[in-house]
Design a protein around this motif. Structure first.
Motif, PDB file in Angstrom:
ATOM      1  N   ASN A 290       0.791  -1.246   0.000  1.00 32.79           N
ATOM      2  CA  ASN A 290       0.000   0.000   0.000  1.00 32.79           C
ATOM      3  C   ASN A 290       0.816   1.286   0.000  1.00 32.79           C
ATOM      4  O   ASN A 290       0.382   2.294   0.533  1.00 32.79           O
ATOM      5  N   ARG A 291       2.028   1.248  -0.513  1.00 37.34           N
ATOM      6  CA  ARG A 291       2.775   2.503  -0.548  1.00 37.34           C
ATOM      7  C   ARG A 291       3.582   2.579  -1.834  1.00 37.34           C
ATOM      8  O   ARG A 291       4.172   1.612  -2.279  1.00 37.34           O
ATOM      9  N   PRO A 292       3.548   3.771  -2.439  1.00 35.34           N
ATOM     10  CA  PRO A 292       4.285   3.924  -3.685  1.00 35.34           C
ATOM     11  C   PRO A 292       5.758   4.152  -3.388  1.00 35.34           C
ATOM     12  O   PRO A 292       6.198   5.266  -3.222  1.00 35.34           O
ATOM     13  N   ARG A 293       6.496   3.081  -3.241  1.00 34.92           N
ATOM     14  CA  ARG A 293       7.913   3.257  -2.940  1.00 34.92           C
ATOM     15  C   ARG A 293       8.697   2.152  -3.622  1.00 34.92           C
ATOM     16  O   ARG A 293       8.155   1.164  -4.066  1.00 34.92           O
ATOM     17  N   ARG A 294       9.986   2.398  -3.712  1.00 30.30           N
ATOM     18  CA  ARG A 294      10.819   1.371  -4.301  1.00 30.30           C
ATOM     19  C   ARG A 294      11.029   0.251  -3.283  1.00 30.30           C
ATOM     20  O   ARG A 294      10.857   0.431  -2.090  1.00 30.30           O
ATOM     21  N   VAL A 295      11.364  -0.917  -3.804  1.00 28.73           N
ATOM     22  CA  VAL A 295      11.446  -2.109  -2.979  1.00 28.73           C
ATOM     23  C   VAL A 295      12.824  -2.189  -2.301  1.00 28.73           C
ATOM     24  O   VAL A 295      13.785  -2.613  -2.913  1.00 28.73           O
ATOM     25  N   PHE A 296      12.918  -1.752  -1.053  1.00 30.95           N
ATOM     26  CA  PHE A 296      14.177  -1.774  -0.292  1.00 30.95           C
ATOM     27  C   PHE A 296      15.362  -1.347  -1.181  1.00 30.95           C
ATOM     28  O   PHE A 296      16.235  -2.164  -1.497  1.00 30.95           O
ATOM     29  N   PRO A 297      15.373  -0.071  -1.600  1.00 31.95           N
ATOM     30  CA  PRO A 297      16.349   0.368  -2.602  1.00 31.95           C
ATOM     31  C   PRO A 297      17.810   0.138  -2.213  1.00 31.95           C
ATOM     32  O   PRO A 297      18.653  -0.075  -3.079  1.00 31.95           O
ATOM     33  N   ALA A 298      18.131   0.189  -0.914  1.00 36.88           N
ATOM     34  CA  ALA A 298      19.542   0.058  -0.517  1.00 36.88           C
ATOM     35  C   ALA A 298      19.990  -1.399  -0.427  1.00 36.88           C
ATOM     36  O   ALA A 298      21.175  -1.686  -0.339  1.00 36.88           O
ATOM     37  N   LEU A 299      19.021  -2.322  -0.444  1.00 40.34           N
ATOM     38  CA  LEU A 299      19.357  -3.733  -0.231  1.00 40.34           C
ATOM     39  C   LEU A 299      19.744  -4.419  -1.534  1.00 40.34           C
ATOM     40  O   LEU A 299      19.051  -4.295  -2.537  1.00 40.34           O
ATOM     41  N   ARG A 300      20.877  -5.150  -1.508  1.00 37.72           N
ATOM     42  CA  ARG A 300      21.289  -5.856  -2.717  1.00 37.72           C
ATOM     43  C   ARG A 300      21.462  -7.355  -2.515  1.00 37.72           C
ATOM     44  O   ARG A 300      21.150  -8.135  -3.389  1.00 37.72           O
ATOM     45  N   TYR A 301      21.963  -7.747  -1.339  1.00 33.99           N
ATOM     46  CA  TYR A 301      22.301  -9.161  -1.137  1.00 33.99           C
ATOM     47  C   TYR A 301      21.554  -9.760   0.045  1.00 33.99           C
ATOM     48  O   TYR A 301      21.465  -9.136   1.104  1.00 33.99           O
ATOM     49  N   ILE A 302      21.063 -10.986  -0.143  1.00 35.05           N
ATOM     50  CA  ILE A 302      20.488 -11.742   0.961  1.00 35.05           C
ATOM     51  C   ILE A 302      21.286 -13.035   1.073  1.00 35.05           C
ATOM     52  O   ILE A 302      21.378 -13.797   0.100  1.00 35.05           O
ATOM     53  N   ILE A 303      21.894 -13.223   2.218  1.00 37.53           N
ATOM     54  CA  ILE A 303      22.722 -14.408   2.428  1.00 37.53           C
ATOM     55  C   ILE A 303      21.963 -15.330   3.367  1.00 37.53           C
ATOM     56  O   ILE A 303      21.477 -14.886   4.416  1.00 37.53           O
ATOM     57  N   VAL A 304      21.800 -16.592   2.982  1.00 41.02           N
ATOM     58  CA  VAL A 304      20.972 -17.498   3.774  1.00 41.02           C
ATOM     59  C   VAL A 304      21.785 -18.707   4.239  1.00 41.02           C
ATOM     60  O   VAL A 304      22.390 -19.407   3.424  1.00 41.02           O
ATOM     61  N   TYR A 305      21.772 -18.933   5.547  1.00 42.59           N
ATOM     62  CA  TYR A 305      22.400 -20.112   6.149  1.00 42.59           C
ATOM     63  C   TYR A 305      21.303 -21.146   6.426  1.00 42.59           C
ATOM     64  O   TYR A 305      20.139 -20.783   6.590  1.00 42.59           O
ATOM     65  N   PRO A 306      21.661 -22.441   6.546  1.00 44.71           N
ATOM     66  CA  PRO A 306      20.631 -23.436   6.867  1.00 44.71           C
ATOM     67  C   PRO A 306      20.047 -23.226   8.265  1.00 44.71           C
ATOM     68  O   PRO A 306      18.860 -23.466   8.494  1.00 44.71           O
ATOM     69  N   GLY A 307      20.875 -22.809   9.226  1.00 42.83           N
ATOM     70  CA  GLY A 307      20.391 -22.600  10.595  1.00 42.83           C
ATOM     71  C   GLY A 307      21.155 -21.457  11.226  1.00 42.83           C
ATOM     72  O   GLY A 307      21.811 -20.680  10.521  1.00 42.83           O
TER      73      GLY A 307
ATOM     74  N   GLY B 163      23.640  -2.753   2.514  1.00 41.78           N
ATOM     75  CA  GLY B 163      22.837  -3.460   1.523  1.00 41.78           C
ATOM     76  C   GLY B 163      22.822  -4.967   1.654  1.00 41.78           C
ATOM     77  O   GLY B 163      22.729  -5.677   0.656  1.00 41.78           O
ATOM     78  N   LYS B 164      22.893  -5.465   2.904  1.00 48.01           N
ATOM     79  CA  LYS B 164      22.992  -6.905   3.097  1.00 48.01           C
ATOM     80  C   LYS B 164      22.092  -7.352   4.243  1.00 48.01           C
ATOM     81  O   LYS B 164      22.045  -6.697   5.278  1.00 48.01           O
ATOM     82  N   VAL B 165      21.379  -8.467   4.034  1.00 48.03           N
ATOM     83  CA  VAL B 165      20.637  -9.096   5.120  1.00 48.03           C
ATOM     84  C   VAL B 165      21.084 -10.553   5.181  1.00 48.03           C
ATOM     85  O   VAL B 165      21.251 -11.195   4.146  1.00 48.03           O
ATOM     86  N   ILE B 166      21.306 -11.065   6.397  1.00 48.89           N
ATOM     87  CA  ILE B 166      21.726 -12.453   6.572  1.00 48.89           C
ATOM     88  C   ILE B 166      20.640 -13.169   7.386  1.00 48.89           C
ATOM     89  O   ILE B 166      20.160 -12.620   8.381  1.00 48.89           O
ATOM     90  N   LEU B 167      20.236 -14.364   6.954  1.00 52.80           N
ATOM     91  CA  LEU B 167      19.130 -15.053   7.617  1.00 52.80           C
ATOM     92  C   LEU B 167      19.429 -16.541   7.810  1.00 52.80           C
ATOM     93  O   LEU B 167      20.172 -17.132   7.028  1.00 52.80           O
ATOM     94  N   ALA B 168      18.815 -17.126   8.846  1.00 55.16           N
ATOM     95  CA  ALA B 168      18.880 -18.578   9.060  1.00 55.16           C
ATOM     96  C   ALA B 168      17.581 -19.179   8.522  1.00 55.16           C
ATOM     97  O   ALA B 168      16.494 -18.834   8.993  1.00 55.16           O
ATOM     98  N   TRP B 169      17.693 -20.060   7.523  1.00 54.85           N
ATOM     99  CA  TRP B 169      16.504 -20.554   6.815  1.00 54.85           C
ATOM    100  C   TRP B 169      15.532 -21.282   7.741  1.00 54.85           C
ATOM    101  O   TRP B 169      14.325 -21.116   7.650  1.00 54.85           O
TER     102      TRP B 169
END
Ligand SMILES: [Zn+2]
Length: 272
Positions: free
Chosen positions: A98-115, A145-151
């Motif tokens: 519901n907002r006219p904005r770009r999709v997380f403009p500063a974010l480029r990489y998502i790094i995913v670990y198994p746990g 520009g990076k987010v790291i997550l545990a799947w």
């Protein structure tokens, strides 16, 4: 070379460099949303079926844009699949409906670990000693520009959308918070009035949570939110989406400012 010809060449090259990415995005958005992706949403995003049709359509468009722009990398032996990409994109994009904005403009990489993963942070103390603090983490959001997550935590959080714990909502709230340059619990709001009421309500609620945490008193918001204003905003975001009815009842002002910011009412998606 004729300078005018050279200038024309440069202008054409710049024009092309600007036009090609836009054309590629338009093409990605025009492509149909794959059936397999719908199945992933229905399987992994607990509230997807409860969303009104207009929001479901918006979400699918945002997911396409997100996946077109962001780069996923598997770490710790994890191979990136469509299930991982679509699930993370969907939850992140719930924050920008519901907002006219770009999709997380500063974010480029998502790094995913198994746990849970170990992050080594180099810290320099007053004596100049560099230490590396290691701890098991479920998610991390960086300014660069990076987010790291545990799947495994991502999946647990997206399938259970009522316990107030959601690592994707948490880390992407940090991304929104840092869009204005600093992670301080105040994302870009628009309008001085909004900032005044935002600051008043959030600082009051933050103090309350610090008190509850200090005294070991139970609270609707996770005590981790008492760490600092940035963590408070991320934790409040998780609670707003996952326990909206309780928040509206017990923290009415906080619910109101977050509803104005996120432009949705998650109470309508819960308990259907
Ligand atoms: Zn955090």
């Amino acid at each position: 070379m004729n300078p005018w010809l050279f200038l024309a060449f440069v202008v054409a090259a710049i024009g092309l460099a600007l036009w090609v990415p836009r054309w590629r995005l338009r093409r990605a958005l025009a492509a149909p949303f794959p059936d397999e992706w719908v199945q992933i949403l229905e399987r992994n995003i607990a509230i997807y079926r409860n969303l009104p049709d207009s929001l479901r359509q918006q979400l699918r468009r945002l997911i396409k844009e997100f996946l077109h722009q962001k780069h996923f990398t598997g770490a710790g032996g994890l191979a990136i699949t469509d299930e991982i990409r679509v699930t993370i994109a969907a939850e992140a994009c719930l924050l920008i409906l519901n907002r006219p904005r770009r999709v997380f403009p500063a974010l480029r990489y998502i790094i995913v670990y198994p746990g849970a993963f170990i992050a080594g942070h180099r810290q320099v103390d007053e004596a100049g000693v560099v230490a590396t603090a290691s701890r098991g983490l479920l998610g991390e959001s960086w300014h660069n520009g990076k987010v790291i997550l545990a799947w495994d935590s991502v999946l647990r959080g997206s399938r259970n959308f009522v316990d107030g714990q959601n690592v994707v909502l948490h880390e992407f709230a940090h991304q929104l918070d840092s869009e204005d340059g600093g992670a301080d619990g105040a994302p870009l709001l628009g309008g001085a009035h909004s900032y005044r009421s935002w600051a008043t309500v959030l600082s009051k609620e933050f103090k309350e949570l610090r008190k509850a945490s200090y005294r070991g008193r139970e609270s609707l918001l996770d005590h981790y939110g008492a760490t600092n204003p940035a963590e408070f905003f991320a934790v409040a975001t998780e609670t707003f989406f996952e326990k909206p009815a309780q928040m509206a009842r017990h923290h009415a002002e906080l619910f109101e400012v977050l509803q104005a910011y996120y432009r949705v009412d998650p109470r309508q998606w819960q308990n259907r």
